[in-house]
Design an enzyme around this catalytic site. Sequence first.
Site, PDB file in Angstrom:
ATOM      1  N   SER A  59      49.711  20.882  40.731  1.00 53.79           N
ATOM      2  CA  SER A  59      48.389  21.520  40.760  1.00 53.79           C
ATOM      3  C   SER A  59      48.569  23.022  40.943  1.00 53.79           C
ATOM      4  O   SER A  59      49.663  23.514  41.196  1.00 53.79           O
ATOM      5  CB  SER A  59      47.553  20.919  41.887  1.00 53.79           C
ATOM      6  OG  SER A  59      47.298  19.552  41.660  1.00 53.79           O
ATOM      7  N   GLY A  60      47.476  23.747  40.822  1.00 54.90           N
ATOM      8  CA  GLY A  60      47.539  25.198  40.900  1.00 54.90           C
ATOM      9  C   GLY A  60      47.529  25.869  39.549  1.00 54.90           C
ATOM     10  O   GLY A  60      47.505  27.088  39.460  1.00 54.90           O
ATOM     11  N   ASP A 116      59.392  17.827  36.802  1.00 52.42           N
ATOM     12  CA  ASP A 116      58.487  17.196  35.839  1.00 52.42           C
ATOM     13  C   ASP A 116      59.244  16.285  34.884  1.00 52.42           C
ATOM     14  O   ASP A 116      58.824  15.156  34.614  1.00 52.42           O
ATOM     15  CB  ASP A 116      57.747  18.278  35.043  1.00 52.42           C
ATOM     16  CG  ASP A 116      56.717  19.005  35.876  1.00 52.42           C
ATOM     17  OD1 ASP A 116      56.107  18.367  36.739  1.00 52.42           O
ATOM     18  OD2 ASP A 116      56.520  20.217  35.665  1.00 52.42           O
ATOM     19  N   HIS A 231      55.259  29.287  38.600  1.00 56.24           N
ATOM     20  CA  HIS A 231      55.338  28.833  39.990  1.00 56.24           C
ATOM     21  C   HIS A 231      55.855  29.946  40.889  1.00 56.24           C
ATOM     22  O   HIS A 231      56.452  29.681  41.928  1.00 56.24           O
ATOM     23  CB  HIS A 231      56.271  27.625  40.134  1.00 56.24           C
ATOM     24  CG  HIS A 231      55.985  26.509  39.199  1.00 56.24           C
ATOM     25  ND1 HIS A 231      56.737  26.261  38.076  1.00 56.24           N
ATOM     26  CD2 HIS A 231      55.013  25.572  39.206  1.00 56.24           C
ATOM     27  CE1 HIS A 231      56.247  25.220  37.435  1.00 56.24           C
ATOM     28  NE2 HIS A 231      55.198  24.772  38.093  1.00 56.24           N
ATOM     29  N   ASP A 421      27.270  54.649  46.097  1.00 51.44           N
ATOM     30  CA  ASP A 421      28.517  54.056  45.614  1.00 51.44           C
ATOM     31  C   ASP A 421      29.466  55.085  45.041  1.00 51.44           C
ATOM     32  O   ASP A 421      30.453  54.739  44.393  1.00 51.44           O
ATOM     33  CB  ASP A 421      28.235  52.969  44.582  1.00 51.44           C
ATOM     34  CG  ASP A 421      27.347  53.462  43.450  1.00 51.44           C
ATOM     35  OD1 ASP A 421      27.048  54.677  43.425  1.00 51.44           O
ATOM     36  OD2 ASP A 421      26.945  52.647  42.612  1.00 51.44           O
ATOM     37  N   GLY A 422      29.187  56.371  45.256  1.00 49.59           N
ATOM     38  CA  GLY A 422      30.146  57.414  44.926  1.00 49.59           C
ATOM     39  C   GLY A 422      30.209  57.844  43.479  1.00 49.59           C
ATOM     40  O   GLY A 422      31.124  58.581  43.104  1.00 49.59           O
ATOM     41  N   THR A 465      21.719  54.120  37.214  1.00 48.44           N
ATOM     42  CA  THR A 465      20.292  54.318  37.452  1.00 48.44           C
ATOM     43  C   THR A 465      19.859  55.740  37.143  1.00 48.44           C
ATOM     44  O   THR A 465      18.838  55.971  36.481  1.00 48.44           O
ATOM     45  CB  THR A 465      19.957  53.987  38.921  1.00 48.44           C
ATOM     46  OG1 THR A 465      20.338  52.636  39.177  1.00 48.44           O
ATOM     47  CG2 THR A 465      18.478  54.153  39.187  1.00 48.44           C
ATOM     48  N   THR A 520      14.967  60.250  46.785  1.00 53.52           N
ATOM     49  CA  THR A 520      15.488  60.117  45.430  1.00 53.52           C
ATOM     50  C   THR A 520      15.429  61.482  44.770  1.00 53.52           C
ATOM     51  O   THR A 520      14.995  62.475  45.390  1.00 53.52           O
ATOM     52  CB  THR A 520      14.664  59.125  44.589  1.00 53.52           C
ATOM     53  OG1 THR A 520      13.367  59.695  44.343  1.00 53.52           O
ATOM     54  CG2 THR A 520      14.524  57.783  45.298  1.00 53.52           C
ATOM     55  N   GLY A 577      21.338  62.684  44.397  1.00 53.09           N
ATOM     56  CA  GLY A 577      20.646  62.921  43.142  1.00 53.09           C
ATOM     57  C   GLY A 577      19.717  64.117  43.218  1.00 53.09           C
ATOM     58  O   GLY A 577      19.659  64.949  42.309  1.00 53.09           O
TER      59      GLY A 577
END
Length: 592
Positions: A59-60, A116, A231, A421-422, A465, A520, A577
């Site tokens: 698995s994995g 395997d 792996h 958010d810079g 925006t 704003t 802004g």
Amino acid sequence: MSAAKHYLTDPTHAVLSSLRSLTLTNPSLLLDTPNKIVYRNPSSLSQPHNVSVVCGGGSGHEPGFAGFVGDGLLTACVAGTIFASPGAEQVRTCLQHRLPPESKGVLVIATNYTGDVLNFGMGVEKARALGRKVEMVVVGDDVGVGRAKGGKVGRRGLSGTALVVKICGALAERGVGLEDCARVGRLVVHNLVSLGASLSRVHVPGHGIEEAREEEERLGPGLVEIGMGIHNEPGCEKVKTDLPGLVKIMLSQMLDQSDKNRAYVRMIKTDETVLLINNFGGVSNLELGAITAEVTTQLENKYELKPRRIISGTLFGSLDGPGFIVSVLRLADTGLGTGKSLLDLIDAPVNAIGWPRCVTGDTWEKTYKPAPEKTEEEEDETEPSNLKLDPTSLRKALEPALNKLIAAEAEVTRYDSVVGDGDCGLGLKRGAEAVLRVLPSLSSHDAMMTFAKIVPTVEQNMDGTSGALYAIFLNSLASNVRSQDSSSPTPVTTEIWAKALAMSIEGLGKYTPAQPGDRTLMDALAPFVDVLKKTGNVQKAAEAAKEGADKTKGMKASLGRSVYVGGTGFEEVPDPGAHGLSIFLSGIAGAL
């Protein structure tokens, strides 16, 4: 080390829960929990006498291979624990008890790893001893290790195994016999080359921070490992390079016939191929798309190979590994006639959640006429006006203002990093630089022709925006200036500007509720327009804009990203802004 965090810390629970989820997302499947076997419900099989196709492994590697159980692919899958082969008894149970008894035979597909091969091999032999007709195909498609290191073990099995499963599953669905299914499976392996690369090791659920840190240190910062296995096995080399350089090395190892250690499959420009780009699991869709584009471009430009099909996605994962595998399959002749070529079999429909919903073969085969490039004459035409605006005077006003805005990028970015958010500073800088590039081309005295060049420039270079707000406002401004057109040549006066600006602010209200006091850009724009309309004085209007922007320091946001960011940063800095806009407006005022 956040990458080492997991929602599940018990590996056994993680595996069993993941297997059970397949029966929830595909109601035609069943799960033998003790043996970790996912298999098709006998009542869902329309042709139970067809050859059964079985695959499996540790698995994995999701969605491979349990996610490939379904119509047109696997009849069953046997899963081990994470990165560990299932046991021989699990395999025998699957072959003897979880497949339709009327099946004409069973094709077992295993990847070329010692565990395997041994465990599936023992399961196959036990089933044969009990009377089952079984064939086994071992997939080794990796070229990274090479002949010298691979020795008698041979090539490791990588994501090219998914192509073997797809082709053999389609053959079985068409009623082809066991011997031909096995023969074509081996034919695919002999015409298949794969190579992986990764930026880091994977993190196994249940391993702690220290183990994850040790895994990271094995590779080292800034390096990419070429030939890394699925792996976490070490690759063949570690390099510092960019994506084009990495792809160049990888394709050379896969296709360069002068490399006798790795030249497993000879491909020439007349060969038809299929390309598979497999995500280890930790590469974003954005980067995987860029990787796919780079590999395809280099294949065509250097090797003159244009794949007939390109499959990109996570087919054979390695938990959260930030790596990918490139597989190239040469489309050899199956010898089975019409409708059973390797390409036909890859195109065949499937009903399994792990196989990507690829574009149909019909879409690939259709010839499309190239779309004609849009010429300047075809651009949206702007209806001329009698509103006159001297381009030389406009450049003298805009150039210093735009340069001031560009110079303020670091300051605006710093403010936006505190309360947003810079990206505000960079967005304004991009827009300003783009408009600066357009200014020398402004030659018309028609104000509408000037708008027709500046507004699209802002639209194409400012996003987010603020970019949308500026684009809406400038389009509205152009419309509202035009609304004051007359039947004779008329200069665009301060009065015309003020009236159009006021109308545009009102129009902006259709798309945003922002008002002065909401922290704003409206805190700078509204005072500017209000004072300009009342006084006709650009300098006083710019001072009002600066005062409005300064007042946003300490003002709690009612709109925009700052609402979600929260904290106390708004007490220390103005709205970025509004501040950026006030700098631009002050620059215009200073130039007049």
